[in-house]
Design a protein around this motif. Structure first.
Motif, PDB file in Angstrom:
ATOM      1  N   HIS A 175      37.544  81.622  37.749  1.00  0.00           N
ATOM      2  CA  HIS A 175      38.029  80.761  38.827  1.00  0.00           C
ATOM      3  C   HIS A 175      36.895  79.937  39.448  1.00  0.00           C
ATOM      4  O   HIS A 175      37.155  79.040  40.260  1.00  0.00           O
ATOM      5  CB  HIS A 175      38.718  81.598  39.911  1.00  0.00           C
ATOM      6  N   GLY A 176      35.663  80.268  39.110  1.00  0.00           N
ATOM      7  CA  GLY A 176      34.522  79.497  39.621  1.00  0.00           C
ATOM      8  C   GLY A 176      34.248  79.835  41.079  1.00  0.00           C
ATOM      9  O   GLY A 176      34.429  80.962  41.513  1.00  0.00           O
ATOM     10  N   GLY A 177      33.783  78.819  41.837  1.00  0.00           N
ATOM     11  CA  GLY A 177      33.518  79.029  43.255  1.00  0.00           C
ATOM     12  C   GLY A 177      32.319  79.918  43.533  1.00  0.00           C
ATOM     13  O   GLY A 177      32.183  80.470  44.628  1.00  0.00           O
ATOM     14  N   GLU A 178      31.422  80.031  42.554  1.00  0.00           N
ATOM     15  CA  GLU A 178      30.249  80.890  42.770  1.00  0.00           C
ATOM     16  C   GLU A 178      29.359  80.333  43.879  1.00  0.00           C
ATOM     17  O   GLU A 178      29.258  79.119  44.058  1.00  0.00           O
ATOM     18  CB  GLU A 178      29.391  80.984  41.498  1.00  0.00           C
ATOM     19  N   LEU A 179      28.710  81.233  44.571  1.00  0.00           N
ATOM     20  CA  LEU A 179      27.565  80.847  45.388  1.00  0.00           C
ATOM     21  C   LEU A 179      26.367  80.883  44.448  1.00  0.00           C
ATOM     22  O   LEU A 179      26.064  81.930  43.864  1.00  0.00           O
ATOM     23  CB  LEU A 179      27.364  81.828  46.540  1.00  0.00           C
ATOM     24  N   ARG A 180      25.712  79.748  44.262  1.00  0.00           N
ATOM     25  CA  ARG A 180      24.556  79.685  43.361  1.00  0.00           C
ATOM     26  C   ARG A 180      23.282  79.691  44.185  1.00  0.00           C
ATOM     27  O   ARG A 180      23.056  78.790  45.004  1.00  0.00           O
ATOM     28  CB  ARG A 180      24.633  78.441  42.485  1.00  0.00           C
ATOM     29  N   LEU A 181      22.474  80.732  43.992  1.00  0.00           N
ATOM     30  CA  LEU A 181      21.191  80.837  44.697  1.00  0.00           C
ATOM     31  C   LEU A 181      20.093  80.307  43.791  1.00  0.00           C
ATOM     32  O   LEU A 181      20.067  80.625  42.597  1.00  0.00           O
ATOM     33  CB  LEU A 181      20.881  82.293  45.050  1.00  0.00           C
ATOM     34  N   TYR A 182      19.190  79.496  44.344  1.00  0.00           N
ATOM     35  CA  TYR A 182      18.030  79.009  43.607  1.00  0.00           C
ATOM     36  C   TYR A 182      16.835  79.862  44.008  1.00  0.00           C
ATOM     37  O   TYR A 182      16.274  79.679  45.086  1.00  0.00           O
ATOM     38  CB  TYR A 182      17.787  77.522  43.891  1.00  0.00           C
ATOM     39  N   LEU A 183      16.511  80.827  43.155  1.00  0.00           N
ATOM     40  CA  LEU A 183      15.472  81.807  43.461  1.00  0.00           C
ATOM     41  C   LEU A 183      14.233  81.496  42.633  1.00  0.00           C
ATOM     42  O   LEU A 183      14.334  80.810  41.610  1.00  0.00           O
ATOM     43  CB  LEU A 183      15.989  83.208  43.132  1.00  0.00           C
ATOM     44  N   PRO A 184      13.076  82.009  43.048  1.00  0.00           N
ATOM     45  CA  PRO A 184      11.856  81.743  42.275  1.00  0.00           C
ATOM     46  C   PRO A 184      12.002  82.167  40.822  1.00  0.00           C
ATOM     47  O   PRO A 184      11.473  81.518  39.922  1.00  0.00           O
ATOM     48  CB  PRO A 184      10.785  82.590  42.985  1.00  0.00           C
ATOM     49  N   GLU A 185      12.770  83.231  40.571  1.00  0.00           N
ATOM     50  CA  GLU A 185      12.917  83.729  39.197  1.00  0.00           C
ATOM     51  C   GLU A 185      14.047  83.030  38.447  1.00  0.00           C
ATOM     52  O   GLU A 185      14.308  83.325  37.284  1.00  0.00           O
ATOM     53  CB  GLU A 185      13.121  85.244  39.187  1.00  0.00           C
ATOM     54  N   GLY A 186      14.737  82.098  39.097  1.00  0.00           N
ATOM     55  CA  GLY A 186      15.809  81.366  38.434  1.00  0.00           C
ATOM     56  C   GLY A 186      17.074  81.346  39.267  1.00  0.00           C
ATOM     57  O   GLY A 186      17.080  81.752  40.415  1.00  0.00           O
ATOM     58  N   VAL A 187      18.144  80.882  38.637  1.00  0.00           N
ATOM     59  CA  VAL A 187      19.412  80.725  39.338  1.00  0.00           C
ATOM     60  C   VAL A 187      20.185  82.042  39.299  1.00  0.00           C
ATOM     61  O   VAL A 187      20.159  82.747  38.292  1.00  0.00           O
ATOM     62  CB  VAL A 187      20.198  79.589  38.645  1.00  0.00           C
ATOM     63  N   ARG A 188      20.843  82.373  40.400  1.00  0.00           N
ATOM     64  CA  ARG A 188      21.723  83.552  40.416  1.00  0.00           C
ATOM     65  C   ARG A 188      23.077  83.144  40.973  1.00  0.00           C
ATOM     66  O   ARG A 188      23.156  82.570  42.066  1.00  0.00           O
ATOM     67  CB  ARG A 188      21.120  84.651  41.286  1.00  0.00           C
ATOM     68  N   ASP A 189      24.136  83.431  40.220  1.00  0.00           N
ATOM     69  CA  ASP A 189      25.486  83.090  40.652  1.00  0.00           C
ATOM     70  C   ASP A 189      26.203  84.327  41.183  1.00  0.00           C
ATOM     71  O   ASP A 189      26.201  85.373  40.543  1.00  0.00           O
ATOM     72  CB  ASP A 189      26.288  82.513  39.485  1.00  0.00           C
ATOM     73  N   VAL A 190      26.813  84.165  42.353  1.00  0.00           N
ATOM     74  CA  VAL A 190      27.534  85.262  42.994  1.00  0.00           C
ATOM     75  C   VAL A 190      29.020  84.919  42.999  1.00  0.00           C
ATOM     76  O   VAL A 190      29.421  83.866  43.502  1.00  0.00           O
ATOM     77  CB  VAL A 190      27.039  85.448  44.449  1.00  0.00           C
ATOM     78  N   VAL A 191      29.839  85.791  42.423  1.00  0.00           N
ATOM     79  CA  VAL A 191      31.294  85.592  42.420  1.00  0.00           C
ATOM     80  C   VAL A 191      31.820  85.932  43.827  1.00  0.00           C
ATOM     81  O   VAL A 191      31.482  86.985  44.367  1.00  0.00           O
ATOM     82  CB  VAL A 191      31.955  86.492  41.350  1.00  0.00           C
ATOM     83  N   PRO A 192      32.634  85.025  44.409  1.00  0.00           N
ATOM     84  CA  PRO A 192      33.033  85.220  45.816  1.00  0.00           C
ATOM     85  C   PRO A 192      34.202  86.192  45.992  1.00  0.00           C
ATOM     86  O   PRO A 192      35.256  85.843  46.509  1.00  0.00           O
ATOM     87  CB  PRO A 192      33.420  83.800  46.251  1.00  0.00           C
ATOM     88  N   LEU A 193      33.984  87.433  45.567  1.00  0.00           N
ATOM     89  CA  LEU A 193      35.033  88.449  45.668  1.00  0.00           C
ATOM     90  C   LEU A 193      35.248  88.853  47.119  1.00  0.00           C
ATOM     91  O   LEU A 193      34.282  89.025  47.868  1.00  0.00           O
ATOM     92  CB  LEU A 193      34.626  89.686  44.866  1.00  0.00           C
ATOM     93  N   GLY A 194      36.506  89.025  47.495  1.00  0.00           N
ATOM     94  CA  GLY A 194      36.822  89.437  48.861  1.00  0.00           C
ATOM     95  C   GLY A 194      36.059  90.694  49.241  1.00  0.00           C
ATOM     96  O   GLY A 194      35.960  91.621  48.447  1.00  0.00           O
ATOM     97  N   GLY A 195      35.512  90.722  50.456  1.00  0.00           N
ATOM     98  CA  GLY A 195      34.776  91.878  50.956  1.00  0.00           C
ATOM     99  C   GLY A 195      33.282  91.799  50.713  1.00  0.00           C
ATOM    100  O   GLY A 195      32.496  92.457  51.384  1.00  0.00           O
ATOM    101  N   THR A 196      32.870  90.967  49.727  1.00  0.00           N
ATOM    102  CA  THR A 196      31.435  90.838  49.424  1.00  0.00           C
ATOM    103  C   THR A 196      30.712  90.126  50.558  1.00  0.00           C
ATOM    104  O   THR A 196      31.210  89.133  51.093  1.00  0.00           O
ATOM    105  CB  THR A 196      31.234  90.036  48.118  1.00  0.00           C
TER     106      THR A 196
END
Ligand code: OGA
Ligand code: MN
Length: 196
Positions: free
Chosen positions: A143-164
């Motif tokens: 479904h997409g909608g990830e929060l994409r973090l730009y971190l020194p070690e690279g990109v990290r995508d977080v799935v926006p699951l309820g409660g997270t």
């Protein structure tokens, strides 16, 4: 959990917790957000602070509603959970966080927020960002909608699951909201320190 969040903030500048708010409260907040949107209470989010606020469709296109104390019982329970976190961070990290500003956010299908930092040039009081997702448990990575973090070690995508809960240092962690194929709900806030 509060100790883990603080540890993560010190070590990495961000923390992800799968269950911050109870599932029943998450569902109640989602229902409230949808009902208030249906009642026309949510408005296009601006970029930057109120005085310089401009609606800028190219940068973000979510709808928001500020959540003040006393708006609703579920809202107050969420604010109480954030307040516990604020006090714990202050006890351990001495960041001098004084208050929380917090809003519901609804991204319509296709909604996004381009890469940015949460600390504005004209307002450096936002110190720690908290985002609690209110999406249904059947949200899938496709479904997409990830929060994409730009971190020194690279990109990290977080799935926006309820409660997270996502929590990060507002001045350090660049991030963006990726488009989703369905409506995407969250409660997003910033712990603010006193102006220097
Ligand atoms: C914001 C933001 C992230 C998210 O509102 O500033 O970056 O995952 N939100 O909703
Ligand atoms: Mn942001």
């Amino acid at each position: 959990m509060l100790a883990r969040i603080i540890d993560d903030l010190v070590t990495h500048g961000w923390s992800q917790q799968p269950v911050f708010l109870p599932q029943t409260l998450t569902a109640e907040l989602a229902q409230e957000c949808r009902a208030r949107n249906a009642a026309g209470e949510l408005a296009p989010a601006g970029i930057g602070r109120a005085a310089t606020q401009m609606i800028h469709e190219g940068i973000r296109n979510d709808l928001i509603l500020w959540l003040d104390p006393g708006c609703s019982a579920p809202g107050d329970r969420a604010l109480a959970a954030f307040e516990e976190l604020r006090q714990a961070i202050n006890r351990e990290l001495f960041l001098g966080l004084e208050e929380l500003e917090c809003h519901f956010a609804l991204y319509p299908p296709g909604g996004f927020y381009q890469r940015h930092l949460d600390r504005f040039r004209d307002d450096d009081c936002r110190t720690v960002t908290v985002v609690c997702y209110l999406n249904d448990p059947d949200w899938r990575p496709e479904h997409g909608g990830e929060l994409r973090l730009y971190l020194p070690e690279g990109v990290r995508d977080v799935v926006p699951l309820g409660g997270t809960l996502m929590c990060f240092m507002s001045d350090r962690i660049e991030h963006e909201v990726r488009p989703a194929s369905r409506e995407r709900l969250s409660l997003t806030g910033w712990f603010r320190r006193r102006p220097l």
